[in-house]
Design an enzyme around this catalytic site. Sequence first.
Site, short mmCIF file in Angstrom:
data_model
loop_
_atom_site.label_atom_id
_atom_site.label_comp_id
_atom_site.label_asym_id
_atom_site.label_seq_id
_atom_site.Cartn_x
_atom_site.Cartn_y
_atom_site.Cartn_z
N GLY A 1 33.58 96.63 120.23
CA GLY A 1 33.98 96.61 118.84
C GLY A 1 33.03 97.45 118.01
O GLY A 1 31.83 97.49 118.28
N LYS B 1 26.15 91.34 118.86
CA LYS B 1 26.45 92.12 117.65
C LYS B 1 25.18 92.77 117.13
O LYS B 1 24.18 92.11 116.86
CB LYS B 1 27.07 91.23 116.58
CG LYS B 1 27.39 91.97 115.29
CD LYS B 1 28.24 91.13 114.35
CE LYS B 1 29.63 90.91 114.91
NZ LYS B 1 30.51 90.20 113.97
N GLY C 1 32.53 99.08 113.78
CA GLY C 1 33.04 99.19 112.43
C GLY C 1 31.91 99.38 111.45
O GLY C 1 30.77 99.66 111.81
N GLY C 2 32.24 99.21 110.15
CA GLY C 2 31.24 99.41 109.12
C GLY C 2 30.11 98.40 109.20
O GLY C 2 28.99 98.67 108.76
N GLY D 1 28.74 97.25 111.96
CA GLY D 1 27.86 97.50 113.10
C GLY D 1 28.66 97.66 114.37
O GLY D 1 29.83 98.06 114.36
N THR D 2 28.04 97.30 115.49
CA THR D 2 28.64 97.50 116.81
C THR D 2 28.49 96.23 117.63
O THR D 2 27.46 95.55 117.58
CB THR D 2 27.96 98.67 117.54
OG1 THR D 2 27.97 99.82 116.70
CG2 THR D 2 28.69 99.00 118.83
N VAL D 3 29.53 95.91 118.42
CA VAL D 3 29.51 94.74 119.30
C VAL D 3 29.53 95.24 120.74
O VAL D 3 30.38 96.05 121.13
CB VAL D 3 30.71 93.80 119.04
CG1 VAL D 3 30.64 92.60 119.97
CG2 VAL D 3 30.72 93.35 117.59
N ASP E 1 36.17 86.74 104.67
CA ASP E 1 36.78 87.89 105.34
C ASP E 1 37.81 87.42 106.36
O ASP E 1 37.65 87.60 107.56
CB ASP E 1 35.71 88.74 106.03
CG ASP E 1 36.20 90.17 106.27
OD1 ASP E 1 37.28 90.51 105.77
OD2 ASP E 1 35.52 90.91 106.97
#
Length: 664
Positions: free
Chosen positions: A343, A364, A345-346, A348-350, A459
Amino acid sequence: MATMRLKEMQKQLTRLTVLLVMALTAASQAQPGCPDSCGSVSSIPYPFGIGTSSVNGENCFLEKDLNLTCTDSTLYRGQGNVQILNISLAGKIDMLVHISKVCKNELLGGVKTQGNLPSLRTPAFAISSEDNKFVTVGCDTYGYLNTFRNGTQSSTGCLTRCDSIESVQSRQRSGNCTGIGCCQVDIPPGMKNISFQASTFKNFNSTSDIPECTNNEHTCDSKDHCRETLGSFECFCPDGLIGDGTREGGGCHTRQKADAFTKIIIGAGVGLIALFIGIFWLYLIYEKRKVFKLKQKFFQQNGGIILRQQLSTREDSSHTTTIFNAEELKKATNNFDESLIIGKGGYGTVFKGVLSNNKVVAIKKSKIVDQSQVQQFINEVIILSQINHRNVVKLLGCCLETEVPLLVYEFVNNGTLFDYLHNQGHRVNVSWKMRLRIATEAVAALSYLHSAASIPIRDVKTSNILLDDNYTAKVSDFGASRLVPIEQTEIATIVQGTFGYLDPEYMQSSQLTEKSDVYSFGVVLVELLTREKPFSFDKTEEKRSLTVHFLCSLKEDRLFDVLQVGLLDEENQQEIMEVAILAARCLRLIGEERPSMKEVTMELEGIQLTKKHLWINTGKNFEESQYLLHETQSSYEHGDSSGQQNIEYDSLREHELIDFGNGR
């Protein structure tokens, strides 16, 4: 050839005739545009040739071994120094090659052999046994003719022996080679790639045992260390001294001196090795300490001491927060290999990781953390680690030794609800029964987070609802999982993939509440009903906003027109209508008029438990539906004669030019 040579060998070159192995062509002329002569060689027939043709640019020779060179009117083979005297159409080549020689006055004892051997490489030719003889000239001399064939060396040759130089000179003047001071042998057929070797030896019958030691014609370090031998000498070291006695070998010296020198050499070597190892270890210790201090700095900076203190005071140890070290997570992700990214996105990264106990986790790695919110972050980590709900992604622990904290979650491996609904790879028919179950499980988790855990979610969207192997819903990305500053949360919420889920009230108040989560979940319900994305720029203006299009269709009694094709059947009409009405209530513009998350949970669970029956649009159901629909619509029309039912839609239009990036 040794000290004396025959007249025809005075120039240290000998004439050699070789046979061309391949058959020559019938033509005696050179190729068109190619030289056909060089100096005294008047005919150069093809397949031999010099360079390339001036007519067509092709090689003047057939093969590489037949390439010739004309330099200063002298014909040579290839680019070498083998001179060619004649080429006959009978397939023979006359050429000059160097002879081998050795001088007897260089001999101090024993045997003297020439070092570098003259040779001739002729892989495509054979030495003519009819036109050549191998001759050795000199006193006490022997010569070899060596050849290599298939990696094996074979030799032929002869030996001469004589008592005086005069016998050789007389034979040389007569031009005969009868064996005294000169010998010759036939050359075996088919010899190729030849070399010549000349050697001389001591004839003790004809020369006297020269006193090299006495005459100082030795290589020992001292005359006292030189011993005469038959025809030669030897160097030695007397008792009490060690060494080889030669000048080159260092001569003779006492054992104590040798031992001391050896010890010095060994000591110096050991010292250098120890120094190198010491410097290397000091460097490693320095780097290790540097990394350790940096980890300590990050640990304190990210609230590690606060977290440890709070964990130590907790009485309930049933849900323990694990504080991972950086090396453990680095190893789990193969140094955060990009191939393990699941994953991005804005936020960060998973990464997918495997801990030392073989447990698969999701790690994460966020982009930024607000240092002013460290205390709040630590408190949320402790709260989140205590959450134990089957529909909430479990926070297992964190790592605070890196610049930005790493969060470790349980691994959910079947993707997101967004992917399942919208991505082409999952374009399978998701049954209404499964959709209703996923919605009920997700809202149960959200209600739990609101009430039991008191976690601000902020969210809610289908990309934050994960699915496991059994397609059980698990809510993720809530609370501390974002790790972004408050002032950046607002921008991230709008820009990074949440466009279409945002509470319209937020546009006026800039405040996100629990009812904002209810609105966002209402959008999720509409997605499940329509299988459409919340906002699509590529659609017509009236259909860009999914919520506006859905509410208008519901008001105009065109609900079935906006549902996903094939979703509706006779058994689920009533359930779909009830879920649609519930979604409309969640989407009311005024937050206070929306149901709570707990009420939404109870209604969805009630719909699931209701017995299946055919839905008939009776007057009661119709009136109830119309009442709810008009009540919902009235929340968009607060006394403005022009109507404000498009407030949400208009506010979304203001952000049409926002760059969404690749965030979730």
